[in-house]
Design a protein around this motif. Structure first.
Motif, PDB file in Angstrom:
ATOM      1  N   CYS A 224      36.934  15.186  46.186  1.00  0.00           N
ATOM      2  CA  CYS A 224      36.585  16.591  45.925  1.00  0.00           C
ATOM      3  C   CYS A 224      37.673  17.486  46.502  1.00  0.00           C
ATOM      4  O   CYS A 224      37.603  17.916  47.656  1.00  0.00           O
ATOM      5  CB  CYS A 224      35.227  16.931  46.531  1.00  0.00           C
ATOM      6  N   SER A 225      38.669  17.749  45.696  1.00  0.00           N
ATOM      7  CA  SER A 225      39.793  18.570  46.123  1.00  0.00           C
ATOM      8  C   SER A 225      39.372  20.023  46.365  1.00  0.00           C
ATOM      9  O   SER A 225      39.848  20.673  47.299  1.00  0.00           O
ATOM     10  CB  SER A 225      40.899  18.525  45.061  1.00  0.00           C
ATOM     11  N   ALA A 226      38.472  20.524  45.525  1.00  0.00           N
ATOM     12  CA  ALA A 226      38.109  21.946  45.594  1.00  0.00           C
ATOM     13  C   ALA A 226      37.533  22.349  46.947  1.00  0.00           C
ATOM     14  O   ALA A 226      37.786  23.449  47.437  1.00  0.00           O
ATOM     15  CB  ALA A 226      37.108  22.273  44.493  1.00  0.00           C
ATOM     16  N   SER A 227      36.778  21.457  47.569  1.00  0.00           N
ATOM     17  CA  SER A 227      36.101  21.812  48.815  1.00  0.00           C
ATOM     18  C   SER A 227      37.054  21.971  49.989  1.00  0.00           C
ATOM     19  O   SER A 227      36.671  22.516  51.025  1.00  0.00           O
ATOM     20  CB  SER A 227      35.037  20.761  49.150  1.00  0.00           C
ATOM     21  N   VAL A 228      38.279  21.501  49.836  1.00  0.00           N
ATOM     22  CA  VAL A 228      39.263  21.632  50.910  1.00  0.00           C
ATOM     23  C   VAL A 228      40.474  22.456  50.469  1.00  0.00           C
ATOM     24  O   VAL A 228      41.495  22.483  51.148  1.00  0.00           O
ATOM     25  CB  VAL A 228      39.723  20.239  51.415  1.00  0.00           C
ATOM     26  N   THR A 229      40.348  23.116  49.324  1.00  0.00           N
ATOM     27  CA  THR A 229      41.453  23.914  48.786  1.00  0.00           C
ATOM     28  C   THR A 229      41.108  25.386  48.808  1.00  0.00           C
ATOM     29  O   THR A 229      40.079  25.817  48.263  1.00  0.00           O
ATOM     30  CB  THR A 229      41.777  23.498  47.336  1.00  0.00           C
ATOM     31  N   ASN A 230      41.971  26.160  49.436  1.00  0.00           N
ATOM     32  CA  ASN A 230      41.786  27.608  49.496  1.00  0.00           C
ATOM     33  C   ASN A 230      42.530  28.210  48.309  1.00  0.00           C
ATOM     34  O   ASN A 230      43.759  28.289  48.316  1.00  0.00           O
ATOM     35  CB  ASN A 230      42.351  28.141  50.813  1.00  0.00           C
ATOM     36  N   GLY A 231      41.804  28.609  47.281  1.00  0.00           N
ATOM     37  CA  GLY A 231      42.475  29.080  46.075  1.00  0.00           C
ATOM     38  C   GLY A 231      41.572  29.846  45.148  1.00  0.00           C
ATOM     39  O   GLY A 231      40.580  30.453  45.574  1.00  0.00           O
ATOM     40  N   PHE A 232      41.928  29.837  43.858  1.00  0.00           N
ATOM     41  CA  PHE A 232      41.181  30.528  42.801  1.00  0.00           C
ATOM     42  C   PHE A 232      40.872  29.550  41.682  1.00  0.00           C
ATOM     43  O   PHE A 232      41.593  28.568  41.475  1.00  0.00           O
ATOM     44  CB  PHE A 232      42.025  31.653  42.188  1.00  0.00           C
ATOM     45  N   ASP A 233      39.812  29.836  40.931  1.00  0.00           N
ATOM     46  CA  ASP A 233      39.689  29.258  39.599  1.00  0.00           C
ATOM     47  C   ASP A 233      40.024  30.362  38.603  1.00  0.00           C
ATOM     48  O   ASP A 233      40.373  31.487  38.996  1.00  0.00           O
ATOM     49  CB  ASP A 233      38.324  28.609  39.358  1.00  0.00           C
ATOM     50  N   CYS A 234      39.946  30.067  37.316  1.00  0.00           N
ATOM     51  CA  CYS A 234      40.448  31.024  36.330  1.00  0.00           C
ATOM     52  C   CYS A 234      39.711  32.358  36.378  1.00  0.00           C
ATOM     53  O   CYS A 234      40.320  33.432  36.329  1.00  0.00           O
ATOM     54  CB  CYS A 234      40.386  30.418  34.928  1.00  0.00           C
ATOM     55  N   SER A 235      38.388  32.302  36.485  1.00  0.00           N
ATOM     56  CA  SER A 235      37.612  33.546  36.410  1.00  0.00           C
ATOM     57  C   SER A 235      37.642  34.328  37.715  1.00  0.00           C
ATOM     58  O   SER A 235      37.592  35.572  37.698  1.00  0.00           O
ATOM     59  CB  SER A 235      36.164  33.244  36.007  1.00  0.00           C
ATOM     60  N   SER A 236      37.741  33.633  38.854  1.00  0.00           N
ATOM     61  CA  SER A 236      37.826  34.388  40.110  1.00  0.00           C
ATOM     62  C   SER A 236      39.163  35.110  40.202  1.00  0.00           C
ATOM     63  O   SER A 236      39.248  36.195  40.793  1.00  0.00           O
ATOM     64  CB  SER A 236      37.617  33.468  41.316  1.00  0.00           C
ATOM     65  N   LEU A 237      40.217  34.519  39.611  1.00  0.00           N
ATOM     66  CA  LEU A 237      41.503  35.217  39.594  1.00  0.00           C
ATOM     67  C   LEU A 237      41.423  36.471  38.735  1.00  0.00           C
ATOM     68  O   LEU A 237      41.937  37.530  39.111  1.00  0.00           O
ATOM     69  CB  LEU A 237      42.603  34.296  39.070  1.00  0.00           C
ATOM     70  N   ALA A 238      40.770  36.371  37.568  1.00  0.00           N
ATOM     71  CA  ALA A 238      40.597  37.550  36.713  1.00  0.00           C
ATOM     72  C   ALA A 238      39.763  38.608  37.420  1.00  0.00           C
ATOM     73  O   ALA A 238      40.057  39.811  37.342  1.00  0.00           O
ATOM     74  CB  ALA A 238      39.942  37.137  35.395  1.00  0.00           C
ATOM     75  N   GLN A 239      38.727  38.165  38.113  1.00  0.00           N
ATOM     76  CA  GLN A 239      37.887  39.098  38.859  1.00  0.00           C
ATOM     77  C   GLN A 239      38.693  39.778  39.965  1.00  0.00           C
ATOM     78  O   GLN A 239      38.613  40.997  40.155  1.00  0.00           O
ATOM     79  CB  GLN A 239      36.700  38.342  39.451  1.00  0.00           C
ATOM     80  N   TYR A 240      39.474  38.978  40.687  1.00  0.00           N
ATOM     81  CA  TYR A 240      40.325  39.517  41.751  1.00  0.00           C
ATOM     82  C   TYR A 240      41.317  40.530  41.194  1.00  0.00           C
ATOM     83  O   TYR A 240      41.567  41.579  41.803  1.00  0.00           O
ATOM     84  CB  TYR A 240      41.072  38.364  42.418  1.00  0.00           C
ATOM     85  N   ALA A 241      41.899  40.217  40.033  1.00  0.00           N
ATOM     86  CA  ALA A 241      42.926  41.083  39.446  1.00  0.00           C
ATOM     87  C   ALA A 241      42.385  42.481  39.169  1.00  0.00           C
ATOM     88  O   ALA A 241      43.057  43.485  39.438  1.00  0.00           O
ATOM     89  CB  ALA A 241      43.463  40.451  38.164  1.00  0.00           C
ATOM     90  N   TRP A 242      41.197  42.556  38.623  1.00  0.00           N
ATOM     91  CA  TRP A 242      40.649  43.848  38.201  1.00  0.00           C
ATOM     92  C   TRP A 242      39.882  44.586  39.294  1.00  0.00           C
ATOM     93  O   TRP A 242      39.631  45.779  39.172  1.00  0.00           O
ATOM     94  CB  TRP A 242      39.761  43.652  36.971  1.00  0.00           C
ATOM     95  N   TRP A 243      39.496  43.915  40.331  1.00  0.00           N
ATOM     96  CA  TRP A 243      38.718  44.522  41.413  1.00  0.00           C
ATOM     97  C   TRP A 243      39.607  45.456  42.232  1.00  0.00           C
ATOM     98  O   TRP A 243      40.771  45.140  42.463  1.00  0.00           O
ATOM     99  CB  TRP A 243      38.208  43.387  42.310  1.00  0.00           C
ATOM    100  N   PRO A 244      39.110  46.626  42.684  1.00  0.00           N
ATOM    101  CA  PRO A 244      37.765  47.161  42.493  1.00  0.00           C
ATOM    102  C   PRO A 244      37.659  48.185  41.363  1.00  0.00           C
ATOM    103  O   PRO A 244      36.610  48.769  41.174  1.00  0.00           O
ATOM    104  CB  PRO A 244      37.497  47.834  43.839  1.00  0.00           C
ATOM    105  N   SER A 245      38.773  48.416  40.614  1.00  0.00           N
ATOM    106  CA  SER A 245      38.687  49.424  39.552  1.00  0.00           C
ATOM    107  C   SER A 245      37.645  49.038  38.514  1.00  0.00           C
ATOM    108  O   SER A 245      37.001  49.892  37.908  1.00  0.00           O
ATOM    109  CB  SER A 245      40.052  49.623  38.879  1.00  0.00           C
ATOM    110  N   LEU A 246      37.485  47.730  38.297  1.00  0.00           N
ATOM    111  CA  LEU A 246      36.426  47.224  37.423  1.00  0.00           C
ATOM    112  C   LEU A 246      35.870  45.959  38.058  1.00  0.00           C
ATOM    113  O   LEU A 246      36.611  45.019  38.331  1.00  0.00           O
ATOM    114  CB  LEU A 246      36.986  46.907  36.030  1.00  0.00           C
ATOM    115  N   LYS A 247      34.577  45.943  38.283  1.00  0.00           N
ATOM    116  CA  LYS A 247      33.945  44.808  38.955  1.00  0.00           C
ATOM    117  C   LYS A 247      33.423  43.833  37.908  1.00  0.00           C
ATOM    118  O   LYS A 247      32.259  43.869  37.513  1.00  0.00           O
ATOM    119  CB  LYS A 247      32.846  45.298  39.890  1.00  0.00           C
ATOM    120  N   LEU A 248      34.321  42.951  37.470  1.00  0.00           N
ATOM    121  CA  LEU A 248      33.963  41.959  36.469  1.00  0.00           C
ATOM    122  C   LEU A 248      32.970  40.948  37.035  1.00  0.00           C
ATOM    123  O   LEU A 248      32.970  40.665  38.237  1.00  0.00           O
ATOM    124  CB  LEU A 248      35.211  41.210  36.006  1.00  0.00           C
ATOM    125  N   PRO A 249      32.139  40.354  36.163  1.00  0.00           N
ATOM    126  CA  PRO A 249      31.277  39.249  36.602  1.00  0.00           C
ATOM    127  C   PRO A 249      32.113  38.069  37.073  1.00  0.00           C
ATOM    128  O   PRO A 249      33.334  38.031  36.881  1.00  0.00           O
ATOM    129  CB  PRO A 249      30.470  38.897  35.350  1.00  0.00           C
TER     130      PRO A 249
END
Length: 363
Positions: free
Chosen positions: A258-283
């Motif tokens: 389980c690589s994800a549990s020890v990796t500090n990073g993003f998945d595709c949608s969290s990166l999109a959410q991060y990109a637009w936050w806080p001007s637009l709070k995407l799901p």
């Protein structure tokens, strides 16, 4: 392919070169992309595909020598040395055989090589992660030596010449050896790397990160751009930045763990959410992001920076991937486990047939 045979000599007690073969591959394709800025100066979208997987290591290696080396410079040197080929070997010479992505000979590797990736490998200079870190350490030492020398020319160019021909020749000429030295091999090596590094740190025909324009879309791209090189983590990432992910029985695994549990990073949608936050709070999820923005669809020919682009195996109801349109037919995205946030051509991001469409979030 142009083989660069490196000259070497001991002058005033100075040692031999790090490597005896460099490969300058002319005419390799590179993608147009954005201008450098926020991750040490390396534009992943401008690099050949073969080198992108090593980009996080070039970023890490350059950080060993802050303010003196850039990831783009080290990556350009790696390409010139080996075309990013970890197992390559140069011809046998009186000094040994140059090996690996950074073309170390054994004697120099003994000084600078370490097990940086913790895998306990016996590959030595053929371990690309270890070699890239050793390359940065050795180059940093050469830059420091160049700064102390007082020789004409910028310290990085002097260091490149020392890496290629041996510092003894830099000492002899009190600068980068001239074109008449070794049929121009070292002179060409330095010139080639400096020019390539500039290309990989700036736009190659596109508007660039600094020329995206104003507005919420370009601002979202700039925000996401700061995360280039951050690893993918399934379920990881928040509007505030990278975070640990998790595994769900199917996703988040690498080589059976389980690589994800020890990796500090993003998945595709969290990166999109991060990109637009806080001007637009995407799901949080890609499917919900599509649903939230589907009322503002965008034709592929009308895409602008910051637009969300989506992929699915069976239509809008089962979106599995989202990225941000970057410009020039490319997207900025977090691709999958084992990869990092990067800029790639849209048609290389996911299977062409899975492309669903794009939307334009409203701020």
């Amino acid at each position: 392919m142009k083989a660069l045979a490196k000259a070497a000599v001991v002058v005033g007690g100075v040692g031999v070169p790090v490597a005896l073969l460099g490969l300058i591959l002319v005419g390799a394709s590179a993608d147009a992309s954005g201008r450098t800025g926020l991750v040490g100066g390396l534009n992943l979208g401008a690099m050949p595909a073969a080198g992108r997987q090593w980009a996080p290591w070039y970023i890490k290696s350059a950080a060993q020598c802050p303010g003196k080396l850039t990831p783009a410079l080290l990556a350009a040197q790696g390409y010139t040395e080996s075309h990013f080929t970890p197992a390559i070997e140069g011809p046998e010479t009186g000094y040994g055989t140059a090996k690996g992505i950074a073309q170390f000979i054994d004697s120099t590797w003994q000084t600078w090589g370490r097990d940086e990736d913790g895998d306990g490998t016996a590959l030595g200079a053929k371990d690309p992660e270890d070699a890239i870190m050793a390359q940065g350490r050795y180059m940093c030492s050469l830059v420091n030596q160049a700064e102390r020398s007082g020789y004409s020319g910028d310290p990085v160019s002097l260091a490149l010449a020392g890496y290629n021909a041996g510092w003894g020749w830099v000492e002899r000429y009190k600068g980068v050896p001239p074109p008449e030295f070794a049929a121009g091999q070292t002179y060409g090596y330095v010139k080639e790397i400096n020019e390539l590094a500039k290309k990989w740190a700036t736009a190659l025909g596109g508007p660039g990160i600094a020329g995206l324009g104003s507005g919420s879309g370009p601002d979202a791209v700039r925000h996401a751009y700061t995360q280039l090189g951050i690893p993918y983590a399934w379920g990881g990432g928040t509007p505030g930045g990278p975070g640990l992910g998790f595994c769900d029985g199917t996703n988040g695994y690498l080589n059976g763990s389980c690589s994800a549990s020890v990796t500090n990073g993003f998945d595709c949608s969290s990166l999109a959410q991060y990109a637009w936050w806080p001007s637009l709070k995407l799901p949080r999820t890609a499917a919900d992001q599509y649903a939230a923005t589907a009322s503002r669809p965008v034709a592929r020919g009308d895409l602008k920076p910051g637009d969300l682009v989506f992929w699915s195996k069976s239509g809008p109801s089962s979106i599995y991937h989202v990225g941000l349109y970057f410009g020039d037919g490319q997207i900025l995205h977090a691709p999958r486990t084992g990869k990092s946030v990067s800029i790639v051509p849209m048609d290389e991001a996911m299977p062409k047939g899975d492309y669903v469409g794009a939307t334009r979030p409203g701020a």
